[in-house]
Design an enzyme around this catalytic site. Structure first.
Site, mmCIF file in Angstrom:
data_model
loop_
_atom_site.group_PDB
_atom_site.id
_atom_site.type_symbol
_atom_site.label_atom_id
_atom_site.label_comp_id
_atom_site.label_asym_id
_atom_site.label_seq_id
_atom_site.Cartn_x
_atom_site.Cartn_y
_atom_site.Cartn_z
ATOM 1 N N LYS A 203 8.470 32.447 -95.058
ATOM 2 C CA LYS A 203 7.667 33.295 -95.951
ATOM 3 C C LYS A 203 8.012 34.767 -95.741
ATOM 4 O O LYS A 203 8.260 35.501 -96.676
ATOM 5 C CB LYS A 203 6.181 33.033 -95.684
ATOM 6 C CG LYS A 203 5.255 33.890 -96.516
ATOM 7 C CD LYS A 203 3.807 33.511 -96.289
ATOM 8 C CE LYS A 203 2.884 34.553 -96.897
ATOM 9 N NZ LYS A 203 1.467 34.244 -96.727
ATOM 10 N N GLU A 209 12.707 32.717 -84.568
ATOM 11 C CA GLU A 209 13.324 31.397 -84.408
ATOM 12 C C GLU A 209 14.160 31.036 -85.635
ATOM 13 O O GLU A 209 15.307 30.580 -85.532
ATOM 14 C CB GLU A 209 12.247 30.309 -84.224
ATOM 15 C CG GLU A 209 11.415 30.426 -82.967
ATOM 16 C CD GLU A 209 10.161 31.273 -83.163
ATOM 17 O OE1 GLU A 209 10.200 32.234 -83.977
ATOM 18 O OE2 GLU A 209 9.149 30.994 -82.512
ATOM 19 N N GLY A 261 1.197 30.233 -95.053
ATOM 20 C CA GLY A 261 2.297 29.403 -94.546
ATOM 21 C C GLY A 261 1.899 27.941 -94.385
ATOM 22 O O GLY A 261 2.601 27.030 -94.816
ATOM 23 N N ARG A 262 0.732 27.697 -93.776
ATOM 24 C CA ARG A 262 0.332 26.307 -93.508
ATOM 25 C C ARG A 262 -0.223 25.608 -94.740
ATOM 26 O O ARG A 262 -0.587 24.439 -94.674
ATOM 27 C CB ARG A 262 -0.671 26.280 -92.350
ATOM 28 C CG ARG A 262 -1.858 27.206 -92.523
ATOM 29 C CD ARG A 262 -2.588 27.404 -91.207
ATOM 30 N NE ARG A 262 -3.662 28.377 -91.297
ATOM 31 C CZ ARG A 262 -3.506 29.702 -91.153
ATOM 32 N NH1 ARG A 262 -2.311 30.218 -90.926
ATOM 33 N NH2 ARG A 262 -4.546 30.508 -91.229
ATOM 34 N N GLU A 347 -4.744 26.690 -86.491
ATOM 35 C CA GLU A 347 -4.344 28.054 -86.868
ATOM 36 C C GLU A 347 -5.346 28.630 -87.872
ATOM 37 O O GLU A 347 -5.607 29.830 -87.889
ATOM 38 C CB GLU A 347 -2.921 28.069 -87.449
ATOM 39 C CG GLU A 347 -2.322 29.456 -87.552
ATOM 40 C CD GLU A 347 -0.824 29.474 -87.832
ATOM 41 O OE1 GLU A 347 -0.019 29.609 -86.877
ATOM 42 O OE2 GLU A 347 -0.433 29.356 -89.005
ATOM 43 N N HIS A 378 -1.780 2.669 -76.763
ATOM 44 C CA HIS A 378 -1.154 2.347 -75.482
ATOM 45 C C HIS A 378 -0.928 3.603 -74.659
ATOM 46 O O HIS A 378 -0.102 3.610 -73.737
ATOM 47 C CB HIS A 378 0.161 1.605 -75.735
ATOM 48 C CG HIS A 378 -0.042 0.356 -76.531
ATOM 49 N ND1 HIS A 378 -0.406 -0.842 -75.943
ATOM 50 C CD2 HIS A 378 -0.027 0.139 -77.864
ATOM 51 C CE1 HIS A 378 -0.559 -1.752 -76.894
ATOM 52 N NE2 HIS A 378 -0.350 -1.196 -78.074
ATOM 53 N N LYS A 509 4.204 36.880 -79.614
ATOM 54 C CA LYS A 509 5.491 37.250 -80.235
ATOM 55 C C LYS A 509 5.945 38.615 -79.731
ATOM 56 O O LYS A 509 7.108 38.833 -79.400
ATOM 57 C CB LYS A 509 5.334 37.344 -81.763
ATOM 58 C CG LYS A 509 5.226 36.028 -82.488
ATOM 59 C CD LYS A 509 5.233 36.294 -84.002
ATOM 60 C CE LYS A 509 4.763 35.098 -84.788
ATOM 61 N NZ LYS A 509 4.584 35.382 -86.217
HETATM 62 O O1 F6P Z 1 3.685 32.345 -86.023
HETATM 63 C C1 F6P Z 1 2.892 31.619 -86.896
HETATM 64 C C2 F6P Z 1 3.440 31.664 -88.266
HETATM 65 O O2 F6P Z 1 3.259 32.932 -88.756
HETATM 66 C C3 F6P Z 1 2.803 30.616 -89.145
HETATM 67 O O3 F6P Z 1 1.600 31.028 -89.673
HETATM 68 C C4 F6P Z 1 3.880 30.370 -90.152
HETATM 69 O O4 F6P Z 1 3.693 29.168 -90.841
HETATM 70 C C5 F6P Z 1 5.101 30.384 -89.278
HETATM 71 O O5 F6P Z 1 4.839 31.366 -88.319
HETATM 72 C C6 F6P Z 1 6.398 30.646 -89.974
HETATM 73 O O6 F6P Z 1 6.376 31.861 -90.665
HETATM 74 P P1 F6P Z 1 7.469 32.204 -91.738
HETATM 75 O O7 F6P Z 1 7.375 31.209 -92.835
HETATM 76 O O8 F6P Z 1 7.158 33.598 -92.187
HETATM 77 O O9 F6P Z 1 8.817 32.129 -91.076
#
Ligand code: F6P
Length: 541
Positions: A203, A209, A261-262, A347, A378, A509
């Site tokens: 987003k 990452e 995002g979620r 979240e 299990h 972060k």
């Molecule tokens: O660090 C949490 C977060 O901001 C989530 O809310 C989000 O879904 C995820 O990182 C990924 O964010 P992006 O889509 O901006 O890479």
């Protein structure tokens, strides 16, 4: 005392009273219980009758929902008001799955035409890749997609793919989320750059990452493809298209900041899944979610599935002090549901202040964990049955899983019978007398039976909800995920928190960046706490 605190006080008092009785007793004294606490919604059936609430407790929960104006707050969400008040944003994921020309507005601005246009572009892209009209730089059809994203840019699409993928897909779709290079290494193993499409989903297009992984994938493509050819292999999905283009995406699909995002799996975030499943399948997912939206908007509170599911959670957390819930999907295809819900619920609702910034006066979002059934049985179910804490359970049960290829043997009954048995065992329990009788019947002496019986007592009265799906169809999966989204929102309304921001992920972060600066400098910075400093030194050697 406000009406809300009065309703909360009533709920807590009745919950304490209900906890003193037995769930089974509620069935005996309330013949209408199954009808009242079993609801149908968008093809799903929810059984909330094995919760701890009596008829009065159930009414108190509904009364709390009414008092907190769940309906008014729901309408504000669908109207595109600034429901996410800390970021001044509308929250409009339902607009993403509405029929074409739906007429949604975000903060007064029309948004549906843009949603429809992106959806049409996605459909064309998916169809063209399927037909071979859209190819890689060397004019070869795509046979693999690497989807790069994390959190909401990963969990929903991954869940959809697991749930709906054919056993032998035409497109080999792989997901990469972790910054551990092993994740990317595994995803790229055996793939041919000439026939691989890389879809970078973020987003913000700033997530460390995702950008690190995107760079790895770009370098891998660059080993075989010229820059001119490579752009055909790099697609971005983002609310920041200029950043994606600047990074090197040949094409981008957009969505707006009013998509959390979620809550974003209904958008172009699921592009890779729509391509690999085929556009029709993805449209059916949207249709299932749309049906759940209609139910949430139209059904009155006492038969409203997301509202009742939320109120069961509130009753357990707020009324009975049960701060965790386990979710067990009895379908291999739904094995990632607990991970998806961890982000969606924790979240969204893991908050300590109310919408106005004052400290919460209730509990908020509980810990959610789980494993698919029967695997969880299990592993941690021992604790759910006999541990000292009561952990409410949620069983998601599928009549026909997509394992049709295995339709020999006894069909799906061995799977779902286990779910039903677990819910039953949790409710019924087993007394010491029953345990002793069973031991004696198995041939043990009375003395041995006395010694072992305490270990075989199950207290019972452990609450659960069961959600039934006829089959793992795209519509049912869409409806299920939308059910959970709305349930999460309703809980946020009761707790008076903003379910749509996530400031709690930011501090870590920032500190990770500072640690990386220290690594680059070759030593921990002065003033760093001794524990972190020592750990860093050990890792830097
Ligand atoms: O660090 C949490 C977060 O901001 C989530 O809310 C989000 O879904 C995820 O990182 C990924 O964010 P992006 O889509 O901006 O890479």
């Amino acid at each position: 005392m406000t009406a809300r605190s009065q309703a909360l006080t009533m709920l807590r008092a009745l919950a304490r009273k209900d906890a003193g009785g037995r769930i089974l007793h509620h069935f005996a004294t309330d013949p209408g219980r199954i009808q009242r606490m079993g609801v149908e919604a968008a093809g799903l059936y929810l059984d909330l009758s094995k919760q701890s609430w009596s008829a009065e407790g159930f009414e108190a929960a509904l009364d709390l929902a009414r008092t907190c104006d769940v309906e008014g707050r729901r309408d504000a969400l669908f109207a595109g008001d600034a429901v996410n008040n800390t970021e001044g944003r509308a929250v409009l994921h339902p607009a993403l799955r509405a029929a074409d020309g739906a007429g949604f507005h975000a903060l007064g601005e029309p948004v549906s035409a843009e949603v429809d246009a992106v959806r049409a572009a996605m459909a064309d892209f998916a169809t063209d890749i399927g037909s071979g009209a859209e190819t890689g730089g060397a004019k070869q059809p795509f046979t693999a997609i690497v989807h790069i994203g994390i959190g909401g840019s990963d969990l929903g699409p991954r869940l959809l793919w697991d749930a709906l993928r054919p056993l032998e897909p035409v497109i080999d779709l792989r997901f990469v989320a972790n910054i551990d290079p092993r994740d990317m290494g595994e995803a790229l193993a055996g793939l041919d750059p000439e026939t691989t499409l890389v879809v970078v989903v973020s987003k913000t297009f700033t997530t460390h990452e995702t950008l690190a992984n995107a760079d790895l994938a770009k370098a891998w493509l660059a080993e075989s493809l010229s820059p001119r050819r490579m752009v055909k292999h790099l697609v971005g999905v983002t609310a920041a298209p200029d950043k994606a283009e600047a990074w090197g995406c040949g094409r981008t699909f957009g969505f707006r900041d009013w998509v959390g995002g979620r809550y974003s799996l209904w958008s172009a975030v699921s592009l890779s899944v729509a391509v690999a499943l085929g556009w029709d399948m993805f449209e059916r997912v949207l249709a299932g979610a749309r049906a759940m939206d209609a139910h949430f908007v139209e059904a009155s509170l006492e038969v409203n599935a997301p509202v009742l599911l939320a109120m069961a959670q509130v009753f357990n957390v707020e009324g009975l002090g049960r701060p965790a819930r386990t979710v067990a999907p009895y379908a291999h295809g739904l094995r990632r549901l607990p991970a998806f819900l961890q982000q969606l619920e924790m979240e969204s609702n893991g908050k300590r202040v109310k919408r106005d910034g004052s400290p919460v006066d209730t509990e908020t979002g509980p810990v959610v964990f789980g494993e698919p059934g029967t695997n969880g049985q299990h592993a941690f179910f021992q604790q759910i049955h006999q541990g000292p804490q009561v952990v409410p359970a949620e069983f998601v049960v599928v009549g026909h899983t997509s394992g049709a290829a295995m339709d020999a043997r006894e069909g799906d009954a061995p799977l779902w019978s286990n779910a039903l048995a677990q819910a039953q065992a949790l409710m019924l329990g087993q007394t010491e007398a029953q345990a002793r009788a069973e031991l004696v019947a198995s041939g043990l002496s009375a003395e041995e039976a006395d010694r072992l019986a305490p270990h075989k007592i199950f207290p019972g009265d452990r609450p659960s909800t069961t959600i039934l799906m006829d089959a793992l169809t795209p519509e049912a999966v869409g409806a299920l995920l939308a059910l959970y989204e709305h349930k999460t929102f309703v809980e946020g309304v009761i707790w008076d928190i903003n379910s749509f921001d996530q400031w709690g992920v930011e501090l870590g972060k920032m500190l990770a960046k500072a640690i990386l600066r220290d690594v680059a400098a070759g030593e921990p910075s002065a003033g760093l706490d001794p524990s972190t400093s020592e750990l860093m030194k050990r890792l830097m050697v």
